[in-house]
Design a protein around this motif. Structure first.
Motif, short mmCIF file in Angstrom:
data_model
loop_
_atom_site.label_atom_id
_atom_site.label_comp_id
_atom_site.label_asym_id
_atom_site.label_seq_id
_atom_site.Cartn_x
_atom_site.Cartn_y
_atom_site.Cartn_z
N GLU A 88 0.82 -1.21 0.00
CA GLU A 88 0.00 0.00 0.00
C GLU A 88 0.85 1.26 0.00
OE1 GLU A 88 -3.25 2.28 2.91
OE2 GLU A 88 -2.61 0.23 3.37
N PHE A 89 2.00 1.20 0.71
CA PHE A 89 2.88 2.36 0.80
C PHE A 89 4.08 2.24 -0.14
CE2 PHE A 89 0.33 2.80 4.61
CZ PHE A 89 0.10 4.18 4.62
N ASP A 90 3.90 1.43 -1.20
CA ASP A 90 4.86 1.37 -2.30
C ASP A 90 6.24 0.88 -1.89
OD1 ASP A 90 2.88 2.46 -4.06
OD2 ASP A 90 3.36 4.46 -3.29
N GLN A 91 6.29 0.00 -0.91
CA GLN A 91 7.56 -0.56 -0.47
C GLN A 91 7.81 -1.96 -1.02
OE1 GLN A 91 9.77 1.42 1.17
NE2 GLN A 91 8.14 2.91 0.74
N LEU A 92 6.77 -2.55 -1.59
CA LEU A 92 6.89 -3.86 -2.22
C LEU A 92 6.05 -3.86 -3.50
CD1 LEU A 92 6.54 -6.54 0.62
CD2 LEU A 92 8.63 -5.87 -0.58
N PRO A 93 6.54 -4.52 -4.56
CA PRO A 93 5.70 -4.67 -5.76
C PRO A 93 4.61 -5.70 -5.53
CG PRO A 93 7.82 -5.76 -6.06
CD PRO A 93 7.90 -5.05 -4.74
N GLU A 94 3.59 -5.65 -6.35
CA GLU A 94 2.50 -6.61 -6.25
C GLU A 94 2.99 -8.03 -6.48
OE1 GLU A 94 -0.62 -6.26 -5.36
OE2 GLU A 94 -0.48 -4.09 -5.07
N GLY A 95 2.41 -8.96 -5.73
CA GLY A 95 2.64 -10.37 -5.98
C GLY A 95 3.87 -10.97 -5.34
N VAL A 96 4.67 -10.19 -4.60
CA VAL A 96 5.87 -10.75 -3.98
C VAL A 96 5.66 -10.88 -2.47
CG1 VAL A 96 7.34 -9.75 -5.77
CG2 VAL A 96 7.04 -8.54 -3.60
N LYS A 97 6.25 -11.88 -1.89
CA LYS A 97 6.24 -12.09 -0.44
C LYS A 97 7.64 -12.50 0.00
CE LYS A 97 1.38 -13.20 0.44
NZ LYS A 97 0.45 -14.16 1.05
N PRO A 98 8.54 -11.54 0.01
CA PRO A 98 9.92 -11.84 0.38
C PRO A 98 10.05 -12.21 1.86
CG PRO A 98 9.62 -9.49 0.23
CD PRO A 98 8.34 -10.11 -0.24
N SER A 99 11.15 -12.79 2.19
CA SER A 99 11.45 -13.09 3.59
C SER A 99 11.55 -11.78 4.37
CB SER A 99 12.78 -13.86 3.67
OG SER A 99 13.18 -14.02 5.01
N LEU A 100 10.97 -11.78 5.56
CA LEU A 100 10.98 -10.57 6.39
C LEU A 100 12.19 -10.55 7.32
CD1 LEU A 100 7.20 -10.55 7.40
CD2 LEU A 100 8.33 -8.82 5.97
N ARG A 101 12.83 -9.41 7.39
CA ARG A 101 13.91 -9.16 8.35
C ARG A 101 13.54 -7.89 9.11
NH1 ARG A 101 14.75 -13.47 6.72
NH2 ARG A 101 16.68 -14.43 5.98
N PHE A 102 13.80 -7.88 10.40
CA PHE A 102 13.39 -6.75 11.23
C PHE A 102 14.61 -6.01 11.75
CE2 PHE A 102 10.13 -10.01 11.39
CZ PHE A 102 9.01 -9.29 11.01
N ARG A 103 14.65 -4.72 11.51
CA ARG A 103 15.78 -3.91 11.94
C ARG A 103 15.89 -3.87 13.47
NH1 ARG A 103 18.15 -0.73 8.20
NH2 ARG A 103 17.10 -0.47 6.17
N SER A 104 17.10 -3.75 13.96
CA SER A 104 17.28 -3.53 15.39
C SER A 104 16.82 -2.12 15.72
CB SER A 104 18.74 -3.73 15.79
OG SER A 104 19.57 -2.83 15.08
N TYR A 105 16.54 -1.88 16.99
CA TYR A 105 16.02 -0.58 17.42
C TYR A 105 17.09 0.18 18.19
CZ TYR A 105 12.14 2.63 18.19
OH TYR A 105 11.31 3.72 18.16
N ASP A 106 17.34 1.40 17.79
CA ASP A 106 18.33 2.24 18.46
C ASP A 106 17.64 3.05 19.55
OD1 ASP A 106 20.29 4.00 19.28
OD2 ASP A 106 20.83 4.68 17.27
N TRP A 107 17.92 2.68 20.80
CA TRP A 107 17.27 3.33 21.93
C TRP A 107 18.05 4.54 22.46
CZ3 TRP A 107 12.44 2.68 23.46
CH2 TRP A 107 11.77 1.49 23.10
N THR A 108 19.05 5.00 21.73
CA THR A 108 19.79 6.19 22.16
C THR A 108 18.82 7.36 22.35
OG1 THR A 108 21.72 5.47 20.87
CG2 THR A 108 21.66 7.77 21.59
N LYS A 109 18.90 8.00 23.51
CA LYS A 109 17.98 9.10 23.81
C LYS A 109 18.22 10.26 22.84
CE LYS A 109 18.36 11.18 27.79
NZ LYS A 109 18.26 11.40 29.25
N THR A 110 17.17 10.62 22.09
CA THR A 110 17.27 11.67 21.08
C THR A 110 15.99 12.48 21.08
OG1 THR A 110 18.54 10.06 19.76
CG2 THR A 110 17.91 12.12 18.67
N PRO A 111 15.83 13.38 22.05
CA PRO A 111 14.57 14.14 22.13
C PRO A 111 14.46 15.20 21.05
CG PRO A 111 16.12 14.88 23.81
CD PRO A 111 16.75 13.71 23.13
N ARG A 112 13.23 15.72 20.89
CA ARG A 112 12.92 16.84 19.99
C ARG A 112 13.18 16.52 18.52
NH1 ARG A 112 11.19 21.08 22.57
NH2 ARG A 112 11.71 21.40 24.76
#
Length: 252
Positions: free
Chosen positions: A225-249
């Protein structure tokens, strides 16, 4: 695009900076003014007191107007998180304490960031269990204030970590379009599709709250829906690590 923290339409046809007049008593306008003051580094105590002193009756319109409620709670969460980082920065050293600490009072009810996100915006779902389990603790607000989970909120809520999305100011009339823009912007910066390896790397939220996306099939549809994958594909999913460094504002 108009600077979200500059003079703008407040949702009822007026354009002015939040600091030019007393706090509004309309909940959605008040929450937006509060966030905009926080973004400019201006005093917010009058707005916080007005929010705390609202009557339960003043919140009634939020129970029947999804767009107004969505704008209100998104702005309230982001303002509360930034104020918590500013006034109690040591809490961020323990995410358990940070997300459970009282961050905002709305109509006499003290709320934590978890109360707002998981108790209200995610309709009482736990932050554990990949978004499928009910939340056992209560927010203190009637269940009628709960909103059906919308996966786009995960690209709008900012708790002050480096991996959080940018903060925007939301109004009822434009909240859906603004959420689409916020989601698209964040996905474009964080999604990496590799057709040769048949895999796609996505933000960590997509794993933490997989149930909000409708499971894996729903997540694939969301990415298309948000144009990150073409129609008809279901690639393997990988999940990015999360950077918890404090970064306000991190305002858009």
């Amino acid at each position: 695009m108009t600077d979200p923290l500059d003079g703008r339409d407040d949702g009822v046809g007026r354009r002015s900076r939040a600091g030019d007049r007393p706090p509004s008593t309309d909940p959605t306008t008040l929450a937006r003014e509060l966030l905009e003051r926080v973004g400019r580094g201006e005093p917010a105590d009058d707005h916080l007191r007005t929010l705390a002193d609202l009557s339960r009756a003043a919140l009634e319109p939020l129970r029947s107007d999804r767009r107004a409620a969505l704008a209100f709670w998104l702005n309230a969460y982001n303002a509360a998180a930034q104020l918590l980082l500013e006034r109690n920065p040591e809490l961020f050293d323990s995410r358990w304490r940070f997300f459970r600490a009282e961050a905002l009072t709305v109509a006499g009810v003290g709320l934590s960031l978890d109360d707002i996100e998981h108790g209200v915006l995610r309709s009482g779902r736990s932050k554990y269990g990949l978004g499928y389990l009910p939340r056992l603790s209560r927010s203190g607000l009637p269940k009628a204030h709960r909103l059906e989970p919308d996966p786009r909120i995960h690209f709008a809520l900012n708790c002050g970590a480096a991996s959080c999305p940018l903060i925007r100011s939301y109004g009822p009339e434009t909240v859906d379009a603004a959420l689409d823009e916020a989601t698209r912007t964040h996905l474009e910066a964080t999604v990496d599709y590799d057709p040769d390896r048949d895999r796609v790397r996505v933000p960590r939220y997509c794993l933490w709250f997989l149930g909000d996306f409708g499971g894996r099939s729903g997540l694939y549809a969301f990415l298309r829906e948000f144009d990150q994958l073409p129609e008809g594909v279901k690639p393997s999913l990988r999940f990015r690590s999360y950077d918890w460094t404090k970064t306000p504002r991190l305002f858009a």
